[in-house]
Design a protein around this motif. Structure first.
Motif, PDB file in Angstrom:
ATOM      1  N   VAL A 144      15.266  38.401  34.069  1.00  0.00           N
ATOM      2  CA  VAL A 144      16.594  38.602  33.498  1.00  0.00           C
ATOM      3  C   VAL A 144      17.267  39.813  34.132  1.00  0.00           C
ATOM      4  CG1 VAL A 144      15.992  37.552  31.292  1.00  0.00           C
ATOM      5  CG2 VAL A 144      15.761  40.018  31.572  1.00  0.00           C
ATOM      6  N   THR A 145      18.571  39.755  34.156  1.00  0.00           N
ATOM      7  CA  THR A 145      19.386  40.901  34.540  1.00  0.00           C
ATOM      8  C   THR A 145      20.389  41.145  33.422  1.00  0.00           C
ATOM      9  OG1 THR A 145      20.901  39.452  35.732  1.00  0.00           O
ATOM     10  CG2 THR A 145      19.178  40.499  37.023  1.00  0.00           C
ATOM     11  N   ASP A 146      20.882  42.344  33.341  1.00  0.00           N
ATOM     12  CA  ASP A 146      21.885  42.712  32.330  1.00  0.00           C
ATOM     13  C   ASP A 146      21.432  42.386  30.911  1.00  0.00           C
ATOM     14  OD1 ASP A 146      23.618  43.601  34.353  1.00  0.00           O
ATOM     15  OD2 ASP A 146      24.364  41.558  34.654  1.00  0.00           O
ATOM     16  N   GLY A 169      18.163  45.543  35.429  1.00  0.00           N
ATOM     17  CA  GLY A 169      17.091  44.691  35.932  1.00  0.00           C
ATOM     18  C   GLY A 169      17.160  44.422  37.414  1.00  0.00           C
ATOM     19  N   PRO A 170      16.447  43.460  37.916  1.00  0.00           N
ATOM     20  CA  PRO A 170      15.794  42.373  37.178  1.00  0.00           C
ATOM     21  C   PRO A 170      14.512  42.825  36.462  1.00  0.00           C
ATOM     22  CG  PRO A 170      15.313  42.133  39.510  1.00  0.00           C
ATOM     23  CD  PRO A 170      16.235  43.316  39.367  1.00  0.00           C
ATOM     24  N   SER A 206      16.379  35.631  19.012  1.00  0.00           N
ATOM     25  CA  SER A 206      17.240  36.810  19.061  1.00  0.00           C
ATOM     26  C   SER A 206      18.544  36.651  19.822  1.00  0.00           C
ATOM     27  CB  SER A 206      16.469  37.989  19.658  1.00  0.00           C
ATOM     28  OG  SER A 206      15.941  37.648  20.919  1.00  0.00           O
ATOM     29  N   ARG A 207      18.645  35.692  20.742  1.00  0.00           N
ATOM     30  CA  ARG A 207      19.879  35.615  21.546  1.00  0.00           C
ATOM     31  C   ARG A 207      19.961  34.318  22.332  1.00  0.00           C
ATOM     32  NH1 ARG A 207      17.252  39.904  23.090  1.00  0.00           N
ATOM     33  NH2 ARG A 207      18.966  41.233  22.471  1.00  0.00           N
ATOM     34  N   TRP A 208      21.142  34.101  22.932  1.00  0.00           N
ATOM     35  CA  TRP A 208      21.367  33.002  23.853  1.00  0.00           C
ATOM     36  C   TRP A 208      20.972  33.434  25.253  1.00  0.00           C
ATOM     37  CZ3 TRP A 208      22.659  28.098  22.797  1.00  0.00           C
ATOM     38  CH2 TRP A 208      23.235  27.821  21.552  1.00  0.00           C
ATOM     39  N   TYR A 209      20.442  32.506  26.045  1.00  0.00           N
ATOM     40  CA  TYR A 209      20.168  32.708  27.465  1.00  0.00           C
ATOM     41  C   TYR A 209      20.890  31.627  28.246  1.00  0.00           C
ATOM     42  CZ  TYR A 209      16.531  36.109  26.477  1.00  0.00           C
ATOM     43  OH  TYR A 209      15.851  37.221  26.060  1.00  0.00           O
ATOM     44  N   ARG A 210      21.449  32.019  29.374  1.00  0.00           N
ATOM     45  CA  ARG A 210      22.070  31.074  30.295  1.00  0.00           C
ATOM     46  C   ARG A 210      20.996  30.699  31.313  1.00  0.00           C
ATOM     47  NH1 ARG A 210      26.046  34.111  31.448  1.00  0.00           N
ATOM     48  NH2 ARG A 210      25.138  35.015  33.320  1.00  0.00           N
TER      49      ARG A 210
END
Length: 141
Positions: A71-73, A80-81, A103-107
């Protein structure tokens, strides 16, 4: 875990709604833990009377679906990464290139080249008794 897409079958919508209700009940019960001690004592008396007994118990672990990747950002890890293992995976659509974890969305970007397996190859059946493919046609009940 729910595979997301469209159209949404009525049965899937109902079972998704039931899962949301269970999660909302969990959140409500966890919020009670923030109550003053005198209210907690009364609450726990009621809970204790209605709780399901469990004997010869011990702490254990169970496998839940998640993603691993780079992941980045990331809001917690920075630019990151960074190599990560996500929290529990709740919904995924390779078609929409989106995944929702606890906990969150990932693209979703590119899939790992050395990842020839899918969840089915792990022996874990995330669609077992409550699994859904929301992309299924509503006429296919």
């Amino acid at each position: 875990m729910f595979r997301i897409g469209s159209p949404l079958r009525p049965q899937v919508a109902q079972e998704l709604w039931e899962e949301i209700q269970r999660l909302e009940e969990l959140v409500a019960q966890l919020r009670i833990l923030l109550s003053p001690p005198v209210l907690l004592d009364r609450h726990f008396e009621s809970v204790h009377k209605n709780a399901i007994p469990i004997e010869q118990w011990h702490f254990s672990e169970r496998w839940v679906p998640c993603l691993t990747g780079s992941v980045t950002d990331h809001p917690s890890l920075g630019e990151g990464p960074h190599r990560v293992r996500t929290s529990q995976l709740w919904a995924v659509s390779e078609e929409l290139k989106l995944a929702r974890t606890y906990s969150r969305w990932y693209r979703l970007g590119s899939k790992a080249r050395n990842s020839s397996h899918d969840l089915a190859d792990t022996g874990f059946d995330p669609w077992g008794d409550r699994g859904f493919d929301l992309r299924e046609n509503s006429d296919s009940d």
